[in-house]
Design an enzyme around this catalytic site. Structure first.
Site, PDB file in Angstrom:
ATOM      1  N   ALA A   8      -4.622  81.328 100.922  1.00 57.44           N
ATOM      2  CA  ALA A   8      -4.918  82.725 101.358  1.00 57.44           C
ATOM      3  C   ALA A   8      -6.540  83.060 101.057  1.00 57.44           C
ATOM      4  O   ALA A   8      -7.063  83.942 101.510  1.00 57.44           O
ATOM      5  CB  ALA A   8      -4.186  83.540 100.449  1.00 57.44           C
ATOM      6  N   LYS A  39     -13.207  82.372  94.234  1.00 60.44           N
ATOM      7  CA  LYS A  39     -12.229  82.295  95.463  1.00 60.44           C
ATOM      8  C   LYS A  39     -11.250  83.313  95.856  1.00 60.44           C
ATOM      9  O   LYS A  39     -10.937  83.691  96.939  1.00 60.44           O
ATOM     10  CB  LYS A  39     -11.553  80.811  95.281  1.00 60.44           C
ATOM     11  CG  LYS A  39     -12.239  79.531  95.821  1.00 60.44           C
ATOM     12  CD  LYS A  39     -11.605  78.501  96.189  1.00 60.44           C
ATOM     13  CE  LYS A  39     -12.366  77.508  96.918  1.00 60.44           C
ATOM     14  NZ  LYS A  39     -11.542  76.454  97.579  1.00 60.44           N
ATOM     15  N   LEU A  60      -0.825  71.817  98.606  1.00 59.53           N
ATOM     16  CA  LEU A  60      -0.177  71.349 100.008  1.00 59.53           C
ATOM     17  C   LEU A  60       0.431  70.049  99.604  1.00 59.53           C
ATOM     18  O   LEU A  60       1.509  70.079 100.218  1.00 59.53           O
ATOM     19  CB  LEU A  60      -1.073  70.956 100.904  1.00 59.53           C
ATOM     20  CG  LEU A  60      -1.736  72.342 101.589  1.00 59.53           C
ATOM     21  CD1 LEU A  60      -2.710  71.915 102.534  1.00 59.53           C
ATOM     22  CD2 LEU A  60      -0.721  73.198 102.342  1.00 59.53           C
ATOM     23  N   THR A  79      -1.617  78.763 106.984  1.00 62.11           N
ATOM     24  CA  THR A  79      -3.111  78.649 107.418  1.00 62.11           C
ATOM     25  C   THR A  79      -3.686  77.536 106.624  1.00 62.11           C
ATOM     26  O   THR A  79      -4.609  76.823 106.999  1.00 62.11           O
ATOM     27  CB  THR A  79      -3.754  79.894 107.090  1.00 62.11           C
ATOM     28  OG1 THR A  79      -4.471  79.967 105.814  1.00 62.11           O
ATOM     29  CG2 THR A  79      -3.139  81.247 107.464  1.00 62.11           C
ATOM     30  N   ALA A  80      -3.211  76.965 105.310  1.00 60.38           N
ATOM     31  CA  ALA A  80      -3.857  76.151 104.536  1.00 60.38           C
ATOM     32  C   ALA A  80      -4.377  74.847 105.197  1.00 60.38           C
ATOM     33  O   ALA A  80      -3.209  74.149 105.704  1.00 60.38           O
ATOM     34  CB  ALA A  80      -3.226  75.967 103.151  1.00 60.38           C
ATOM     35  N   SER A  81      -5.346  74.285 105.138  1.00 60.14           N
ATOM     36  CA  SER A  81      -5.753  72.932 105.898  1.00 60.14           C
ATOM     37  C   SER A  81      -7.023  72.850 105.625  1.00 60.14           C
ATOM     38  O   SER A  81      -7.949  73.965 105.942  1.00 60.14           O
ATOM     39  CB  SER A  81      -5.336  72.878 107.390  1.00 60.14           C
ATOM     40  OG  SER A  81      -5.144  71.637 107.856  1.00 60.14           O
ATOM     41  N   TYR A 129      -8.506  68.188 123.180  1.00 61.84           N
ATOM     42  CA  TYR A 129      -9.358  66.716 123.151  1.00 61.84           C
ATOM     43  C   TYR A 129      -8.386  65.695 123.540  1.00 61.84           C
ATOM     44  O   TYR A 129      -7.574  65.182 122.864  1.00 61.84           O
ATOM     45  CB  TYR A 129      -9.855  66.927 121.777  1.00 61.84           C
ATOM     46  CG  TYR A 129     -11.005  67.877 121.238  1.00 61.84           C
ATOM     47  CD1 TYR A 129     -12.199  67.626 121.670  1.00 61.84           C
ATOM     48  CD2 TYR A 129     -10.330  69.167 121.048  1.00 61.84           C
ATOM     49  CE1 TYR A 129     -12.924  68.638 121.619  1.00 61.84           C
ATOM     50  CE2 TYR A 129     -11.278  69.989 121.030  1.00 61.84           C
ATOM     51  CZ  TYR A 129     -12.580  69.872 121.303  1.00 61.84           C
ATOM     52  OH  TYR A 129     -13.591  70.865 121.349  1.00 61.84           O
ATOM     53  N   LYS A 162      -5.548  68.016 112.697  1.00 66.73           N
ATOM     54  CA  LYS A 162      -4.860  69.402 113.389  1.00 66.73           C
ATOM     55  C   LYS A 162      -4.004  68.970 114.333  1.00 66.73           C
ATOM     56  O   LYS A 162      -2.719  69.320 114.706  1.00 66.73           O
ATOM     57  CB  LYS A 162      -6.079  70.348 113.813  1.00 66.73           C
ATOM     58  CG  LYS A 162      -6.723  71.135 113.134  1.00 66.73           C
ATOM     59  CD  LYS A 162      -6.241  71.604 111.764  1.00 66.73           C
ATOM     60  CE  LYS A 162      -5.534  73.059 112.170  1.00 66.73           C
ATOM     61  NZ  LYS A 162      -4.814  73.707 111.104  1.00 66.73           N
TER      62      LYS A 162
HETATM   63  P1  NDP Z   1     -11.284  77.752 104.858  1.00 66.56           P
HETATM   64  O1  NDP Z   1     -12.082  76.503 104.536  1.00 66.56           O
HETATM   65  O2  NDP Z   1     -12.106  79.047 104.788  1.00 66.56           O
HETATM   66  O3  NDP Z   1     -10.001  77.855 104.242  1.00 66.56           O
HETATM   67  C1  NDP Z   1      -9.204  76.520 104.202  1.00 66.56           C
HETATM   68  C2  NDP Z   1      -8.088  77.068 103.311  1.00 66.56           C
HETATM   69  O4  NDP Z   1      -7.142  75.956 103.097  1.00 66.56           O
HETATM   70  C3  NDP Z   1      -8.719  77.352 101.973  1.00 66.56           C
HETATM   71  O5  NDP Z   1      -8.002  78.571 101.356  1.00 66.56           O
HETATM   72  C4  NDP Z   1      -8.097  75.950 101.007  1.00 66.56           C
HETATM   73  O6  NDP Z   1      -7.509  76.651  99.822  1.00 66.56           O
HETATM   74  C5  NDP Z   1      -7.018  75.682 101.582  1.00 66.56           C
HETATM   75  N1  NDP Z   1      -6.753  73.956 101.528  1.00 66.56           N
HETATM   76  C6  NDP Z   1      -7.362  73.266 102.063  1.00 66.56           C
HETATM   77  N2  NDP Z   1      -6.945  71.961 101.249  1.00 66.56           N
HETATM   78  C7  NDP Z   1      -5.996  72.337 100.565  1.00 66.56           C
HETATM   79  C8  NDP Z   1      -4.872  71.561  99.867  1.00 66.56           C
HETATM   80  N3  NDP Z   1      -5.233  70.457  99.724  1.00 66.56           N
HETATM   81  N4  NDP Z   1      -4.094  72.285  99.015  1.00 66.56           N
HETATM   82  C9  NDP Z   1      -4.004  73.747  99.306  1.00 66.56           C
HETATM   83  N5  NDP Z   1      -4.860  74.249 100.085  1.00 66.56           N
HETATM   84  C10 NDP Z   1      -5.711  73.543 100.778  1.00 66.56           C
HETATM   85  O7  NDP Z   1     -11.235  77.579 106.419  1.00 66.56           O
HETATM   86  P2  NDP Z   1     -10.561  78.463 107.610  1.00 66.56           P
HETATM   87  O8  NDP Z   1     -10.081  79.986 107.210  1.00 66.56           O
HETATM   88  O9  NDP Z   1     -11.752  78.411 108.569  1.00 66.56           O
HETATM   89  O10 NDP Z   1      -9.433  77.669 108.134  1.00 66.56           O
HETATM   90  C11 NDP Z   1      -8.017  78.115 107.844  1.00 66.56           C
HETATM   91  C12 NDP Z   1      -7.164  77.564 108.950  1.00 66.56           C
HETATM   92  O11 NDP Z   1      -7.621  77.786 110.322  1.00 66.56           O
HETATM   93  C13 NDP Z   1      -7.041  75.936 108.915  1.00 66.56           C
HETATM   94  O12 NDP Z   1      -5.919  75.415 109.312  1.00 66.56           O
HETATM   95  C14 NDP Z   1      -7.884  75.499 110.125  1.00 66.56           C
HETATM   96  O13 NDP Z   1      -7.667  74.243 110.474  1.00 66.56           O
HETATM   97  C15 NDP Z   1      -7.782  76.510 111.102  1.00 66.56           C
HETATM   98  N6  NDP Z   1      -8.733  77.046 112.266  1.00 66.56           N
HETATM   99  C16 NDP Z   1      -9.950  77.032 111.600  1.00 66.56           C
HETATM  100  C17 NDP Z   1     -10.904  77.420 112.732  1.00 66.56           C
HETATM  101  C18 NDP Z   1     -12.300  78.079 112.354  1.00 66.56           C
HETATM  102  O14 NDP Z   1     -13.310  77.901 113.145  1.00 66.56           O
HETATM  103  N7  NDP Z   1     -12.600  78.371 111.248  1.00 66.56           N
HETATM  104  C19 NDP Z   1     -10.646  77.235 114.183  1.00 66.56           C
HETATM  105  C20 NDP Z   1      -9.491  76.790 114.409  1.00 66.56           C
HETATM  106  C21 NDP Z   1      -8.490  76.858 113.387  1.00 66.56           C
HETATM  107  P3  NDP Z   1      -8.223  76.670  98.531  1.00 66.56           P
HETATM  108  O15 NDP Z   1      -8.948  77.863  98.443  1.00 66.56           O
HETATM  109  O16 NDP Z   1      -7.103  76.823  97.422  1.00 66.56           O
HETATM  110  O17 NDP Z   1      -9.037  75.453  98.198  1.00 66.56           O
END
Ligand code: NDP
Length: 319
Positions: A8, A39, A60, A79-81, A129, A162
């Site tokens: 989130a 954060k 995750l 969304t987390a990734s 891709y 992804k």
């Molecule tokens: P951010 O980097 O802002 O957010 C990523 C989130 O994923 C963070 O909140 C982070 O949580 C969480 N996260 C990462 N690794 C872990 C883990 N090991 N365990 C738990 N949480 C984790 O990225 P975006 O908002 O840009 O991306 C969000 C989603 O959207 C992703 O799935 C991304 O692939 C997808 N996406 C993004 C695009 C873009 O251009 N931004 C385009 C297309 C898809 P924490 O705060 O707890 O570290």
């Protein structure tokens, strides 16, 4: 209604949480560390947060950590990734959290009788891709899938993470009869709510922060508010199904540089490409399916202006 948003604190998720609270939902929001104020502070300040936002810790990769969080929720937004480009160990840093994390969340959802639909934040990274040529007359749509072997060969690790995550999600949802909808945005731009710079906003910062060249790359672009709305519509509209590509416009970085120069004539915006090769051609991405979610498709010019203003306000840009 009660819903869950994983990751989130992120760029996209923060807007999803904001809009969900505005619409009256109660939100269970997972983050890795709820005590990390940098954060989560922006989430706690959202309208409705005090009454209806619950921050919960979940990683995750820790099994069952989402069980009790998704149980009781009607909808789950996963969304987390991780989204990073410079990685040392792609398997550990990107692929495992993306793929195992997605399956971990989906397993918890399948176990719970309350969860009616899961909306997965996938990406155009999992769509466009593969070996198929992309030229101005080619229209990429939801029937396209990225090829994991192609991504692996070219060491496109984020794209690979992804692609594998979405493939695993569809396989799991079919085998377990879970109602899954995926949202597949291109590069996301627009205002930041969070305090930490995310990867897609950083690409715009790089264009205004004194770089001499722009990357010779062509991407689709979409505003973060459209992306957040699409997630909520994909959950609320009962007939929504399958994948939804979200792209307002496909544009080469040279076009972004031109738009930025028009918007900010006094800024030093790069005027040449990072290499001597011909520009990577543009292509099209179908908007037909996404239109059924009632998106606004905020124009790229507006999105870029919003991004820059936000980067300035948050002092990411050096002026
Ligand atoms: P951010 O980097 O802002 O957010 C990523 C989130 O994923 C963070 O909140 C982070 O949580 C969480 N996260 C990462 N690794 C872990 C883990 N090991 N365990 C738990 N949480 C984790 O990225 P975006 O908002 O840009 O991306 C969000 C989603 O959207 C992703 O799935 C991304 O692939 C997808 N996406 C993004 C695009 C873009 O251009 N931004 C385009 C297309 C898809 P924490 O705060 O707890 O570290």
């Amino acid at each position: 209604k009660l819903v869950c948003v994983t990751g989130a604190s992120g760029y996209i998720a923060s807007w999803i949480v904001k809009f969900l609270l505005q619409r009256g939902y109660t939100v269970r929001a997972t983050v890795r560390n709820p005590n990390n104020l940098r954060k989560v502070e922006h989430l706690l300040k959202l309208e409705g947060a005090e009454e209806r936002l619950h921050l919960l810790k979940a990683d995750l990769l820790s099994e069952n950590s989402f069980d009790s969080i998704v149980d009781g929720c009607d909808g789950v937004f996963h969304t987390a990734s991780p989204f990073f480009n410079n990685v040392k160990d792609p398997q550990a840093e990107l692929i495992d959290p993306a793929v195992k994390g997605t399956l971990n969340v989906l397993k918890s959802c399948a176990k719970s009788s309350s969860v009616k639909r899961v909306v997965l934040t996938s990406s155009v990274a999992a769509v466009a891709y593969n070996e198929r040529p992309k030229t101005p007359e080619v229209v990429v749509d939801e029937t396209w899938f990225s090829n994991s072997d192609y991504c692996r060969e070219l060491k496109l690790w984020y794209l690979l993470s992804k692609t594998l995550a979405e493939e695993a999600a569809w396989k799991f949802s079919k085998e377990n009869n879970l109602d899954l909808v995926s949202v597949n945005p291109a590069m996301v731009v627009g205002p930041l709510l969070q305090a930490e710079l995310n990867t897609s906003a950083a690409t715009i910062l790089n264009l205004i922060d004194g770089s001499e060249t722009f990357p010779n790359s062509t991407y689709g672009w979409i505003n973060v508010k459209d992306v957040a709305n699409a997630h909520i519509q994909a959950y609320e509209i009962a007939s929504a199904s399958g994948r939804y590509c979200l792209v307002e416009r496909v544009a080469h970085f040279s076009e972004l540089a031109k738009i930025l120069k028009d918007l900010y004539p006094t800024y030093q915006i790069p005027e040449k490409s990072a290499d001597d090769k011909p520009y990577v051609p543009t292509f099209q991405v179908s908007k037909e399916k996404a239109k059924s979610l009632g998106l606004e498709f905020i124009p790229l010019e507006v999105s870029l202006k919003e991004t820059v203003e936000s980067l300035k306000e948050k002092n990411f840009a050096n002026f």
